[in-house]
Design a protein around this motif. Structure first.
Motif, PDB file in Angstrom:
ATOM      1  N   HIS A 296     -33.725   6.398  41.734  1.00 28.28           N
ATOM      2  CA  HIS A 296     -34.012   6.498  43.161  1.00 28.28           C
ATOM      3  C   HIS A 296     -35.303   7.267  43.385  1.00 28.28           C
ATOM      4  O   HIS A 296     -35.964   7.705  42.448  1.00 28.28           O
ATOM      5  N   GLN A 297     -35.658   7.420  44.658  1.00 26.61           N
ATOM      6  CA  GLN A 297     -36.927   8.033  45.033  1.00 26.61           C
ATOM      7  C   GLN A 297     -36.713   9.340  45.776  1.00 26.61           C
ATOM      8  O   GLN A 297     -35.758   9.484  46.529  1.00 26.61           O
ATOM      9  N   LEU A 298     -37.636  10.272  45.570  1.00 28.79           N
ATOM     10  CA  LEU A 298     -37.770  11.461  46.415  1.00 28.79           C
ATOM     11  C   LEU A 298     -39.159  11.401  47.032  1.00 28.79           C
ATOM     12  O   LEU A 298     -40.154  11.357  46.310  1.00 28.79           O
ATOM     13  N   GLU A 299     -39.223  11.397  48.341  1.00 22.21           N
ATOM     14  CA  GLU A 299     -40.501  11.209  49.036  1.00 22.21           C
ATOM     15  C   GLU A 299     -40.815  12.432  49.896  1.00 22.21           C
ATOM     16  O   GLU A 299     -40.141  12.708  50.891  1.00 22.21           O
ATOM     17  N   PHE A 300     -41.823  13.196  49.478  1.00 24.98           N
ATOM     18  CA  PHE A 300     -42.237  14.387  50.209  1.00 24.98           C
ATOM     19  C   PHE A 300     -43.316  14.015  51.219  1.00 24.98           C
ATOM     20  O   PHE A 300     -44.323  13.401  50.854  1.00 24.98           O
ATOM     21  N   TRP A 301     -43.123  14.381  52.465  1.00 22.96           N
ATOM     22  CA  TRP A 301     -44.154  14.204  53.484  1.00 22.96           C
ATOM     23  C   TRP A 301     -44.930  15.507  53.605  1.00 22.96           C
ATOM     24  O   TRP A 301     -44.358  16.542  53.971  1.00 22.96           O
ATOM     25  N   CYS A 302     -46.212  15.456  53.291  1.00 28.44           N
ATOM     26  CA  CYS A 302     -47.056  16.656  53.271  1.00 28.44           C
ATOM     27  C   CYS A 302     -48.180  16.532  54.293  1.00 28.44           C
ATOM     28  O   CYS A 302     -48.695  15.429  54.523  1.00 28.44           O
ATOM     29  N   ALA A 303     -48.554  17.650  54.889  1.00 29.15           N
ATOM     30  CA  ALA A 303     -49.665  17.675  55.840  1.00 29.15           C
ATOM     31  C   ALA A 303     -50.318  19.038  55.797  1.00 29.15           C
ATOM     32  O   ALA A 303     -49.640  20.065  55.908  1.00 29.15           O
ATOM     33  N   HIS A 304     -51.651  19.047  55.596  1.00 30.07           N
ATOM     34  CA  HIS A 304     -52.427  20.283  55.628  1.00 30.07           C
ATOM     35  C   HIS A 304     -51.827  21.364  54.722  1.00 30.07           C
ATOM     36  O   HIS A 304     -51.714  22.523  55.105  1.00 30.07           O
ATOM     37  N   GLY A 305     -51.421  20.963  53.520  1.00 32.37           N
ATOM     38  CA  GLY A 305     -50.952  21.951  52.555  1.00 32.37           C
ATOM     39  C   GLY A 305     -49.536  22.439  52.769  1.00 32.37           C
ATOM     40  O   GLY A 305     -49.151  23.465  52.201  1.00 32.37           O
ATOM     41  N   GLN A 306     -48.744  21.740  53.569  1.00 31.01           N
ATOM     42  CA  GLN A 306     -47.341  22.118  53.742  1.00 31.01           C
ATOM     43  C   GLN A 306     -46.463  20.876  53.696  1.00 31.01           C
ATOM     44  O   GLN A 306     -46.915  19.764  53.957  1.00 31.01           O
ATOM     45  N   VAL A 307     -45.197  21.073  53.327  1.00 32.59           N
ATOM     46  CA  VAL A 307     -44.235  19.983  53.313  1.00 32.59           C
ATOM     47  C   VAL A 307     -43.561  19.899  54.671  1.00 32.59           C
ATOM     48  O   VAL A 307     -43.055  20.901  55.184  1.00 32.59           O
ATOM     49  N   LEU A 308     -43.568  18.707  55.268  1.00 33.05           N
ATOM     50  CA  LEU A 308     -42.896  18.513  56.551  1.00 33.05           C
ATOM     51  C   LEU A 308     -41.413  18.232  56.345  1.00 33.05           C
ATOM     52  O   LEU A 308     -40.565  18.789  57.031  1.00 33.05           O
ATOM     53  N   THR A 357     -43.771  21.760  44.693  1.00 35.95           N
ATOM     54  CA  THR A 357     -45.089  22.275  44.292  1.00 35.95           C
ATOM     55  C   THR A 357     -45.986  21.152  43.794  1.00 35.95           C
ATOM     56  O   THR A 357     -47.170  21.076  44.142  1.00 35.95           O
ATOM     57  N   ALA A 358     -45.422  20.249  42.982  1.00 35.28           N
ATOM     58  CA  ALA A 358     -46.206  19.126  42.474  1.00 35.28           C
ATOM     59  C   ALA A 358     -46.656  18.217  43.609  1.00 35.28           C
ATOM     60  O   ALA A 358     -47.785  17.698  43.599  1.00 35.28           O
ATOM     61  N   ALA A 359     -45.785  17.997  44.594  1.00 35.63           N
ATOM     62  CA  ALA A 359     -46.148  17.153  45.735  1.00 35.63           C
ATOM     63  C   ALA A 359     -47.308  17.769  46.510  1.00 35.63           C
ATOM     64  O   ALA A 359     -48.245  17.064  46.915  1.00 35.63           O
ATOM     65  N   LEU A 360     -47.268  19.078  46.718  1.00 36.01           N
ATOM     66  CA  LEU A 360     -48.351  19.749  47.443  1.00 36.01           C
ATOM     67  C   LEU A 360     -49.652  19.700  46.650  1.00 36.01           C
ATOM     68  O   LEU A 360     -50.736  19.565  47.223  1.00 36.01           O
ATOM     69  N   GLN A 361     -49.554  19.799  45.322  1.00 38.07           N
ATOM     70  CA  GLN A 361     -50.755  19.665  44.494  1.00 38.07           C
ATOM     71  C   GLN A 361     -51.353  18.274  44.637  1.00 38.07           C
ATOM     72  O   GLN A 361     -52.575  18.112  44.736  1.00 38.07           O
ATOM     73  N   ALA A 362     -50.491  17.261  44.645  1.00 40.97           N
ATOM     74  CA  ALA A 362     -50.971  15.889  44.745  1.00 40.97           C
ATOM     75  C   ALA A 362     -51.578  15.612  46.113  1.00 40.97           C
ATOM     76  O   ALA A 362     -52.590  14.926  46.231  1.00 40.97           O
ATOM     77  N   ALA A 363     -50.974  16.147  47.176  1.00 35.90           N
ATOM     78  CA  ALA A 363     -51.455  15.888  48.531  1.00 35.90           C
ATOM     79  C   ALA A 363     -52.670  16.723  48.882  1.00 35.90           C
ATOM     80  O   ALA A 363     -53.486  16.315  49.712  1.00 35.90           O
ATOM     81  N   GLY A 364     -52.811  17.895  48.265  1.00 33.09           N
ATOM     82  CA  GLY A 364     -53.940  18.762  48.588  1.00 33.09           C
ATOM     83  C   GLY A 364     -53.895  19.181  50.051  1.00 33.09           C
ATOM     84  O   GLY A 364     -52.834  19.456  50.605  1.00 33.09           O
ATOM     85  N   ASP A 365     -55.061  19.192  50.685  1.00 35.84           N
ATOM     86  CA  ASP A 365     -55.126  19.583  52.095  1.00 35.84           C
ATOM     87  C   ASP A 365     -55.240  18.359  53.003  1.00 35.84           C
ATOM     88  O   ASP A 365     -55.740  18.442  54.120  1.00 35.84           O
ATOM     89  N   ALA A 366     -54.780  17.207  52.528  1.00 33.26           N
ATOM     90  CA  ALA A 366     -54.858  15.977  53.325  1.00 33.26           C
ATOM     91  C   ALA A 366     -54.137  16.163  54.652  1.00 33.26           C
ATOM     92  O   ALA A 366     -53.145  16.886  54.751  1.00 33.26           O
ATOM     93  N   GLU A 367     -54.628  15.462  55.676  1.00 32.58           N
ATOM     94  CA  GLU A 367     -53.992  15.556  56.985  1.00 32.58           C
ATOM     95  C   GLU A 367     -52.583  14.996  56.956  1.00 32.58           C
ATOM     96  O   GLU A 367     -51.701  15.466  57.666  1.00 32.58           O
ATOM     97  N   PHE A 368     -52.358  13.964  56.163  1.00 40.03           N
ATOM     98  CA  PHE A 368     -50.994  13.487  55.920  1.00 40.03           C
ATOM     99  C   PHE A 368     -50.976  12.709  54.610  1.00 40.03           C
ATOM    100  O   PHE A 368     -51.871  11.909  54.347  1.00 40.03           O
ATOM    101  N   MET A 369     -49.950  12.961  53.800  1.00 39.74           N
ATOM    102  CA  MET A 369     -49.787  12.211  52.569  1.00 39.74           C
ATOM    103  C   MET A 369     -48.308  12.201  52.193  1.00 39.74           C
ATOM    104  O   MET A 369     -47.653  13.246  52.204  1.00 39.74           O
ATOM    105  N   ALA A 370     -47.788  11.022  51.889  1.00 38.28           N
ATOM    106  CA  ALA A 370     -46.433  10.899  51.363  1.00 38.28           C
ATOM    107  C   ALA A 370     -46.525  10.792  49.845  1.00 38.28           C
ATOM    108  O   ALA A 370     -47.209   9.908  49.321  1.00 38.28           O
TER     109      ALA A 370
END
Length: 414
Positions: A296-308, A357-370
């Motif tokens: 299955h999948q785990l999908e982190f929604w990240c925005a500006h360096g934080q997980v939503l 932590t890995a999700a935030l590293q992958a998303a960086g400071d992007a305005e939005f990234m899943a």
């Protein structure tokens, strides 16, 4: 007839420019390209918004989204900035898109030419109209879902899935979460396999007989559209192609029926992972021991360096957690039966903090990234499979209260 919210006559030149600059109907890059001589204006101010607000409105357009000449004629105005009048009077702008602009934007998209922001917004608005007849995307959407759709259209993901491993490595993500496909093929190259007489060239391109005995095949734009081949056989090349074409058709159908399909198209490629892929190893081990391991999948929604929030997808069910891993009852899934409540409680991964932590590293400071992980819980295997600016293909919506909370946390800039 009109009751302006501002008095245009009371605004100075800079205030007029600020109003123009803040409007989605004005596209600075398009304006510069269309009117390259504005920097030589008599007052020496090279700012496009300033120029249009105070001088250019007499003979220039702010973008393809607003035909000021038609606006002035319809409202019987003269020597008035049509865009400013439209903005301060609260008049809907949908009826004043420039003639031929949509057709030109569609042609540029088909030819693979770069689009200006106003052209992408025009395409987005065009694709949303069938399901949202009254939407005006030059105004900020109120719901998180529409904001994410517009975000995907205006700022499409710059991370091709076939280059995902290199992108994640450069961001310092734990190598354990990164796998690199052994081979990547455009679907068009595989298509000849479906014909009665398979193309020799296509067979050589696939090099099926040279692949590992155990492998994983998936389509880059659909993480769960994949299968494990525990013992490769020559006839399976046809199965791979059939699978790829069927998955591609699903994507095309989804894009044709979903908002913003002209600007949300991830590379449709067949990715083939070898025997060293941890997903392959875990699934082959499960097959050998006749045990059941759910993928299955785990999908982190990240925005500006934080997980939503975190979405856990397993089979047809999805569970939503907040940034701290607390269960939230707010999601609504969409499938062939229509909207349905999502209330199946999956157990959150014991490695939640590490994955977060890995999700935030992958998303960086992007305005939005899943950031999506493929997971085999019993084998403790977690692999990042996809980054996207439109979460889960846009297939989920939320209660308005929760959507607004996420939008406020995301601070999305459209």
């Amino acid at each position: 007839m009109y009751q302006p919210i501002l008095n245009l006559a009371a605004l100075d030149a800079n205030q007029r420019a600020d109003l123009v600059r803040a409007s989605a109907l004005f596209d600075e890059q398009w304006y510069r390209a269309q009117y390259p001589a504005i920097e030589y204006h008599q007052d020496g101010n090279p700012d496009p918004a300033y120029h249009y607000a105070n001088y250019g409105y007499r003979e220039c357009l702010p973008s393809v989204l607003f035909d000021g000449i038609s606006y002035l004629q319809d409202h019987e105005l003269s020597d008035t900035n049509p865009l400013l009048h439209c903005l301060v009077s609260g008049t809907a702008s949908q009826n004043y898109r420039c003639n031929g602009a949509l057709e030109q934007a569609l042609a540029k998209k088909a030819l693979g030419l770069e689009l200006f922001t106003c052209e992408r917004l025009l395409l987005a608005e065009h694709c949303l109209k069938p399901s949202h007849a009254d939407i005006d995307l030059t105004q900020r959407p109120s719901s998180l879902k529409l904001q994410l759709y517009v975000k995907a259209a205006l700022h499409p993901s710059k991370v091709p899935q076939s280059d995902l491993a290199e992108y994640l490595s450069a961001r310092g993500v734990n190598p354990e979460f990164i796998t690199k496909p052994q081979a990547t093929y455009p679907i068009a190259e595989l298509a000849p396999f479906t014909a009665a007489g398979a193309s020799t060239n296509a067979a050589e391109q696939l090099n099926w007989d040279q692949l590992p005995q155990s492998l994983r095949v998936c389509l880059s734009a659909l993480p769960l559209q994949q299968f494990i081949v525990p013992n490769r056989a020559s006839h399976q090349a046809h199965e791979v192609v059939s699978f790829a074409l069927e998955a591609e058709q699903k994507i095309l159908n989804a894009q044709l029926s979903a908002p913003l399909h002209p600007d949300y198209q991830e590379p449709r490629r067949v990715l083939i992972y070898g025997a060293d892929d941890p997903i392959v190893q875990a699934m082959v081990a499960a097959i050998k021991h006749k045990s059941s391991l759910a993928l299955h999948q785990l999908e982190f929604w990240c925005a500006h360096g934080q997980v939503l929030c975190l979405l856990s997808h397993q089979g047809p069910a999805t569970t939503v957690f907040d940034a701290a891993g607390k269960l939230l009852p707010y999601a609504v899934g969409l499938d062939h039966n229509g909207p349905r409540p999502v209330n199946t409680n999956h157990e959150i991964s014991a490695r939640f903090e590490e994955l977060r932590t890995a999700a935030l590293q992958a998303a960086g400071d992007a305005e939005f990234m899943a950031v999506t992980f493929l997971v085999i819980p019993g084998a403790n295997v977690h692999v990042i499979s996809q980054l996207s600016t439109l979460p889960h293909g846009g297939a989920f919506t939320f209660t308005q209260g929760f959507g607004l909370k996420l939008a406020q946390k995301a601070h999305l800039t459209l």
